[in-house]
Design an enzyme around this catalytic site. Sequence first.
Site, PDB file in Angstrom:
ATOM      1  N   HIS A 186       0.790  -1.230   0.000  1.00 41.15           N
ATOM      2  CA  HIS A 186       0.000   0.000   0.000  1.00 41.15           C
ATOM      3  C   HIS A 186       0.822   1.281   0.000  1.00 41.15           C
ATOM      4  O   HIS A 186       0.260   2.365   0.145  1.00 41.15           O
ATOM      5  CB  HIS A 186      -0.956  -0.005   1.194  1.00 41.15           C
ATOM      6  CG  HIS A 186      -0.271  -0.137   2.524  1.00 41.15           C
ATOM      7  ND1 HIS A 186      -0.924   0.056   3.724  1.00 41.15           N
ATOM      8  CD2 HIS A 186       1.022  -0.442   2.851  1.00 41.15           C
ATOM      9  CE1 HIS A 186      -0.088  -0.131   4.725  1.00 41.15           C
ATOM     10  NE2 HIS A 186       1.098  -0.431   4.220  1.00 41.15           N
ATOM     11  N   HIS A 187       2.151   1.185  -0.125  1.00 44.59           N
ATOM     12  CA  HIS A 187       2.993   2.388  -0.152  1.00 44.59           C
ATOM     13  C   HIS A 187       3.439   2.752  -1.565  1.00 44.59           C
ATOM     14  O   HIS A 187       4.261   3.665  -1.725  1.00 44.59           O
ATOM     15  CB  HIS A 187       4.234   2.193   0.726  1.00 44.59           C
ATOM     16  CG  HIS A 187       3.939   1.933   2.167  1.00 44.59           C
ATOM     17  ND1 HIS A 187       3.085   2.727   2.895  1.00 44.59           N
ATOM     18  CD2 HIS A 187       4.389   0.966   3.012  1.00 44.59           C
ATOM     19  CE1 HIS A 187       3.015   2.258   4.137  1.00 44.59           C
ATOM     20  NE2 HIS A 187       3.780   1.190   4.228  1.00 44.59           N
ATOM     21  N   ALA A 188       2.920   2.066  -2.569  1.00 45.09           N
ATOM     22  CA  ALA A 188       3.301   2.376  -3.947  1.00 45.09           C
ATOM     23  C   ALA A 188       2.423   3.492  -4.494  1.00 45.09           C
ATOM     24  O   ALA A 188       1.199   3.471  -4.336  1.00 45.09           O
ATOM     25  CB  ALA A 188       3.178   1.134  -4.820  1.00 45.09           C
ATOM     26  N   ASN A 191      -0.737   5.032   2.552  1.00 43.33           N
ATOM     27  CA  ASN A 191      -0.555   6.332   1.897  1.00 43.33           C
ATOM     28  C   ASN A 191      -0.611   6.262   0.380  1.00 43.33           C
ATOM     29  O   ASN A 191      -1.145   7.154  -0.270  1.00 43.33           O
ATOM     30  CB  ASN A 191       0.759   6.981   2.356  1.00 43.33           C
ATOM     31  CG  ASN A 191       1.980   6.097   2.095  1.00 43.33           C
ATOM     32  OD1 ASN A 191       1.868   4.900   1.865  1.00 43.33           O
ATOM     33  ND2 ASN A 191       3.156   6.702   2.148  1.00 43.33           N
TER      34      ASN A 191
END
Length: 436
Positions: free
Chosen positions: A224-226, A280
Site C-alpha cells: 500500500h505504499h506504492a 498512503n
Amino acid sequence: MTLFLLTSTTITSPAHAKLSQRLCYSYQTGTFQTALRSNRFHRAHRPRARCAATAASDQDTPRVTSLEYPFRPYFPIYYNDVYEVDLPPGHRFPMEKYRKVRMALQDRIMSIAEENRKVDCATTQQLETTHHPTYISRYLSGKLTERENRNIGFPWSEKHVRRSLSSVGGTVAAALSAWEEFVRRRTRIQTLEQHSLLNHESTSHHTNKDHWLCWAAHVAGGTHHAFSDYGEGFCIFSDIAVAANVLLRTYGEQSPQSMINPLSTIRRILIIDLDVHQGNGNAALFRENDRVKTFSMHCVANYFSEKQHSDLDVEMPAGCDDETYLSTLRHWLRRIEEHNYDNDEDTSKRKFDVIFYQAGVDIHHADRLGKLSITSKGITRRNSLVFEFANRMGSPLIICMGGGYPKGDDWTPILEAHTGVYWEAHQFLSSVRNKS
C-alpha cells in the site's frame, strides 16, 4: 453525494475511544475534524488468472458453474512464494514469511493444499490502470536510479521483477475470482426465480447473505505504499489498487460486461487497511476517485514519509492496547455500515460491491517496526470484526497479507499472526456454513 466521516482522528485512550463513538467535534489543534467530504472515493483490463475448477471465465458473460443450492461459502487462496527472492545478508525484509505462512496453512487445513492457487504475473495493461507507463517501463527494464531503488528498499533484479508482478497478479486473480463467483451465483438464482424453479423455502433462503459469501485471499500483497510513479517502503506496485481498477474497468458502470449482465456491475469498492502504517499510496491513488473509498487505521508514530489523506484516517497512539484499538475499529466499521452513500431511500443497494482487507500484523507488540501493543488475541478479534462486517455487508472480501516484521530469530508471533488471518477467515466461513 457526500460522505460523513472524520477526515483524521487521533485516539489517545480507551475513554477517548468511547467518547469518539458518541460525538464528533473539532479541537483547535485539528486533532479531530468533522467534515462533509465529496465522494472521492481507476480502470481495468481482464487478467488471465490461473485457477482450479472455478477459474475466472474468459467468456463475455459469467458462467454458472455450481448447480448446488443453497450455495456453500467460496474461499480460494492464492500464493506467489514460488517467486521468492534471495536478498543480501542482513536485509531486514522477511522474504521467507510468505512460504512459511502458506506451508503453515497447508499443515492446518489439508484441503487448502488442493485449493491453493499459484498465480500468474500481472500484465502491463493491468499495471497501467494504476501506475504511470514510464515508471512501469523503467522498473521492468532495471532503469530506476539507485536512489529510487533504495527508497523502495530492494535491490533490483529480474527475479524481483517477477516477484513484484506476481504479488499484483495474485490479488487481481483473487479479486476477479471472488467477484465472478458472486455474479455467477446471483445470475443462477435470478434464472431459477424467472423459471419458478425455487420453492418458497429456497426463495426465502436466498435472501440470507450467508449464501452469498464469496471471499478470496492472497498470501502476499497489501503493498500500500506504492504511488503512481514511484515506490517506497518495500512496495513497488499497489496490488490492491491495481485489482480494484481492474474490477472497475471490467465490471464498472457503463462497461461492456455490465451492459451484458447488469448483475455484474460494480459501483463502489472499499479498502480497509489495518496495517500499522498508513495506506498512503492507496490514499493518493484514489484521492480523486469516488468509486473507491479508502479507510486506514494506523499508528500515529509510524509515518516514514509525508502523510496522505484517505477518505477516513484513524490514528492510534503509540503503545495502544487491545481495548482502545478494538473499540475504535468497531465504532468506525459501524459508522461506515450505517452511512447512506447514495442519499436515497433504497436500502436494498449494497454500499460496497467489493471489500479489500489489508491485514497487516505489524500492529503486534512483537513486531520490529510497529509501535502499537496489540496482542495475538487482539489481532484475532480485529480479524473477526472485519469478517463480521463483510458478512453483514453481503460483499465479496479480498484478503491480502500486509506488513509483519519479526524481531531477531523469533519469527513465531508474526508468522502465527499472519497465518491466523487466513485460518480465521476459513473458520468463520466454516461456521457460517454449519449454521446454514
